[in-house]
Design a protein around this motif. Structure first.
Motif, PDB file in Angstrom:
ATOM      1  N   ARG A   1       0.839  -1.206   0.000  1.00  0.00           N
ATOM      2  CA  ARG A   1       0.000   0.000   0.000  1.00  0.00           C
ATOM      3  C   ARG A   1       0.873   1.255   0.000  1.00  0.00           C
ATOM      4  O   ARG A   1       0.589   2.215  -0.712  1.00  0.00           O
ATOM      5  CB  ARG A   1      -0.948  -0.003   1.200  1.00  0.00           C
ATOM      6  CG  ARG A   1      -2.025  -1.107   1.119  1.00  0.00           C
ATOM      7  CD  ARG A   1      -2.886  -1.143   2.360  1.00  0.00           C
ATOM      8  NE  ARG A   1      -3.702   0.047   2.485  1.00  0.00           N
ATOM      9  CZ  ARG A   1      -4.843   0.256   1.846  1.00  0.00           C
ATOM     10  NH1 ARG A   1      -5.301  -0.671   1.025  1.00  0.00           N
ATOM     11  NH2 ARG A   1      -5.533   1.355   2.028  1.00  0.00           N
ATOM     12  N   LYS A   2       1.949   1.250   0.788  1.00  0.00           N
ATOM     13  CA  LYS A   2       2.855   2.402   0.832  1.00  0.00           C
ATOM     14  C   LYS A   2       3.580   2.565  -0.506  1.00  0.00           C
ATOM     15  O   LYS A   2       3.723   3.681  -1.007  1.00  0.00           O
ATOM     16  CB  LYS A   2       3.852   2.255   1.972  1.00  0.00           C
ATOM     17  CG  LYS A   2       3.251   2.520   3.332  1.00  0.00           C
ATOM     18  CD  LYS A   2       4.264   2.402   4.442  1.00  0.00           C
ATOM     19  CE  LYS A   2       3.595   2.654   5.783  1.00  0.00           C
ATOM     20  NZ  LYS A   2       4.533   2.516   6.896  1.00  0.00           N
ATOM     21  N   LEU A   3       4.044   1.469  -1.061  1.00  0.00           N
ATOM     22  CA  LEU A   3       4.738   1.501  -2.343  1.00  0.00           C
ATOM     23  C   LEU A   3       3.855   2.095  -3.439  1.00  0.00           C
ATOM     24  O   LEU A   3       4.314   2.888  -4.264  1.00  0.00           O
ATOM     25  CB  LEU A   3       5.189   0.089  -2.741  1.00  0.00           C
ATOM     26  CG  LEU A   3       5.886  -0.050  -4.094  1.00  0.00           C
ATOM     27  CD1 LEU A   3       7.244   0.648  -4.056  1.00  0.00           C
ATOM     28  CD2 LEU A   3       6.056  -1.506  -4.451  1.00  0.00           C
ATOM     29  N   LEU A   4       2.585   1.744  -3.425  1.00  0.00           N
ATOM     30  CA  LEU A   4       1.643   2.226  -4.438  1.00  0.00           C
ATOM     31  C   LEU A   4       0.974   3.535  -4.038  1.00  0.00           C
ATOM     32  O   LEU A   4       0.121   4.036  -4.769  1.00  0.00           O
ATOM     33  CB  LEU A   4       0.582   1.152  -4.718  1.00  0.00           C
ATOM     34  CG  LEU A   4       1.112  -0.158  -5.295  1.00  0.00           C
ATOM     35  CD1 LEU A   4      -0.011  -1.180  -5.396  1.00  0.00           C
ATOM     36  CD2 LEU A   4       1.768   0.063  -6.641  1.00  0.00           C
ATOM     37  N   ASP A   5       1.342   4.063  -2.883  1.00  0.00           N
ATOM     38  CA  ASP A   5       0.789   5.319  -2.382  1.00  0.00           C
ATOM     39  C   ASP A   5      -0.741   5.250  -2.252  1.00  0.00           C
ATOM     40  O   ASP A   5      -1.467   6.160  -2.644  1.00  0.00           O
ATOM     41  CB  ASP A   5       1.200   6.492  -3.267  1.00  0.00           C
ATOM     42  CG  ASP A   5       1.056   7.832  -2.568  1.00  0.00           C
ATOM     43  OD1 ASP A   5       1.128   7.869  -1.313  1.00  0.00           O
ATOM     44  OD2 ASP A   5       0.836   8.838  -3.264  1.00  0.00           O
ATOM     45  N   VAL A   6      -1.222   4.136  -1.687  1.00  0.00           N
ATOM     46  CA  VAL A   6      -2.654   3.947  -1.442  1.00  0.00           C
ATOM     47  C   VAL A   6      -2.969   4.531  -0.078  1.00  0.00           C
ATOM     48  O   VAL A   6      -2.294   4.199   0.908  1.00  0.00           O
ATOM     49  CB  VAL A   6      -3.028   2.446  -1.481  1.00  0.00           C
ATOM     50  CG1 VAL A   6      -4.490   2.228  -1.152  1.00  0.00           C
ATOM     51  CG2 VAL A   6      -2.685   1.843  -2.836  1.00  0.00           C
ATOM     52  N   PRO A   7      -3.977   5.411   0.025  1.00  0.00           N
ATOM     53  CA  PRO A   7      -4.317   6.002   1.327  1.00  0.00           C
ATOM     54  C   PRO A   7      -4.674   4.923   2.346  1.00  0.00           C
ATOM     55  O   PRO A   7      -5.232   3.883   1.999  1.00  0.00           O
ATOM     56  CB  PRO A   7      -5.537   6.869   1.031  1.00  0.00           C
ATOM     57  CG  PRO A   7      -5.589   7.008  -0.443  1.00  0.00           C
ATOM     58  CD  PRO A   7      -4.855   5.853  -1.032  1.00  0.00           C
ATOM     59  N   GLU A   8      -4.336   5.211   3.607  1.00  0.00           N
ATOM     60  CA  GLU A   8      -4.666   4.265   4.675  1.00  0.00           C
ATOM     61  C   GLU A   8      -6.164   4.197   4.873  1.00  0.00           C
ATOM     62  O   GLU A   8      -6.863   5.196   4.712  1.00  0.00           O
ATOM     63  CB  GLU A   8      -3.999   4.685   5.982  1.00  0.00           C
ATOM     64  CG  GLU A   8      -2.508   4.470   5.974  1.00  0.00           C
ATOM     65  CD  GLU A   8      -1.904   4.670   7.343  1.00  0.00           C
ATOM     66  OE1 GLU A   8      -2.577   4.375   8.355  1.00  0.00           O
ATOM     67  OE2 GLU A   8      -0.756   5.124   7.398  1.00  0.00           O
ATOM     68  N   LYS A   9      -6.634   3.007   5.259  1.00  0.00           N
ATOM     69  CA  LYS A   9      -8.047   2.834   5.570  1.00  0.00           C
ATOM     70  C   LYS A   9      -8.314   3.441   6.940  1.00  0.00           C
ATOM     71  O   LYS A   9      -7.509   3.297   7.852  1.00  0.00           O
ATOM     72  CB  LYS A   9      -8.430   1.348   5.590  1.00  0.00           C
ATOM     73  CG  LYS A   9      -8.274   0.647   4.251  1.00  0.00           C
ATOM     74  CD  LYS A   9      -8.799  -0.756   4.346  1.00  0.00           C
ATOM     75  CE  LYS A   9      -7.654  -1.716   4.586  1.00  0.00           C
ATOM     76  NZ  LYS A   9      -8.061  -3.101   4.592  1.00  0.00           N
TER      77      LYS A   9
END
Length: 116
Positions: free
Chosen positions: A98-106
């Motif tokens: 998730r961090k690598l893809l810059d996905v916002p935290e749930k």
């Protein structure tokens, strides 16, 4: 025709994957202990509302829960494999992805939700 035993096996599969006890599913769905027991043992097919609640808590589709099939024609084989690997990964690896893809935290984990 829906197969109650296969549905029960899929519920058990997701239960194990999520490290849920039967009581966790009961608490999160609000479905009675007797009904959950019947679904898992394959003696009864979940009604529509129960199938929805189970699919939300087990983080799967109603289609997969009832049939074992998933309609994801829009995904390439590579994308399907990536999704599968992500689902099987540890929480730490999922977080790194998730961090690598810059996905916002749930904000709230869906496994902590109570349905109904």
């Amino acid at each position: 025709m829906l197969n109650a035993i296969e549905i029960g096996n899929r519920i058990k599969e997701k239960q194990k994957e999520k490290n849920f006890k039967q009581k966790d599913i009961i608490e999160k769905t609000g479905i009675s202990k007797a009904a959950i027991s019947n679904y898992i043992s394959g003696t009864r097919v979940p009604d529509t509302e129960s199938a929805l609640k189970l699919s939300l808590v087990l983080e799967t589709s109603i289609e997969w829960l009832l049939t074992g099939k998933t309609t994801n024609e829009n995904f390439s084989e590579d994308e399907k494999e990536i999704i599968h690997c992500y689902k099987q990964a540890t929480p730490a690896i999922q977080e790194a992805v998730r961090k690598l893809l810059d996905v916002p935290e749930k904000n709230e984990k869906s496994s902590d939700l109570k349905i109904g």
